[in-house]
Design a protein around this motif. Sequence first.
Motif, short mmCIF file in Angstrom:
data_model
loop_
_atom_site.label_atom_id
_atom_site.label_comp_id
_atom_site.label_asym_id
_atom_site.label_seq_id
_atom_site.Cartn_x
_atom_site.Cartn_y
_atom_site.Cartn_z
N ARG A 1 -2.26 -16.75 -38.24
CA ARG A 1 -2.24 -15.40 -38.65
C ARG A 1 -1.70 -15.46 -40.35
N GLN B 1 -6.80 -11.60 -43.39
CA GLN B 1 -6.98 -10.07 -43.98
C GLN B 1 -8.47 -10.69 -45.16
N TYR C 1 -1.66 -10.08 -38.71
CA TYR C 1 -2.61 -10.20 -38.74
C TYR C 1 -4.07 -11.51 -38.11
#
Length: 264
Positions: free
Chosen positions: A96, A222, A100
Amino acid sequence: MTDLWNGALIPTRIWHGRRGDVAREFRYRATYLAVPVAAIDAGRAALPVDRPGLWSLRRRDYGHRDGTSLSDFIAGLLAPAGLADAHDVTLVTLPRSSGYGFNPVSFWLCRDDAGDLRAVLAEVSNTFGECHRYLCHRPDLGPITRTDRLQGEKLFHVSPFLPRSGRYLFRFDPGPDRFGAWVDWQSADGRRGLGTSMVGPALPLTRKSARNAALRHPFQSQKVIALIHLQAALLFRRGIRYLRKPSQLPGRVSHADRQRETGE
């Protein structure tokens, strides 16, 4: 020498190449981690587990996805398959980043006391919040070598531009000092295909090296999800038919246990 089962930082080169109805390929880089599953469960990993961090791991992202023991999860898959002796497990995964997480695929590498790779669980996720696991092993349950190509049926919808049919061919190189995974898809009629690879050196994983990598790539996950959607948009512009997602099949684990000889 960096052993993946002791933990490793893996700066990977990722390649996807499509052939058949349209020829297209793209490449990008991402830094994966190899983290012993026992260390994750014990909270002894080189980065935060189940707590915030620039880079972190969350047990709810893997296995039963309920935060319970990852060691118990993988043991519960290996034992019924006759692979209980492949109990030394390391997880190759994308951490992560900045809270996210999205993993297109994580690999659970399972070896025995002799140090031989006996099974690989490929845990595949799609952008619809679903996952499926392909348990890769030889039909004779023997050691998996770098030349073994393990075949299984595609049973999970991933890309809206590929059908949920055909077959996968898996190949693995667990080092030491490197990691490689190749997953190729071929359509049921043999007219279309997709090749993928993820390869890179295995570097020592320490709290310092993990922190430095996180500082260099604080939004890595991301970036990965953005690239997935960008490539989908480009395929759509090329006129590739968009396939609606079918309902997920009830089984969440299948086997890739048919062996195909190199050169076939």
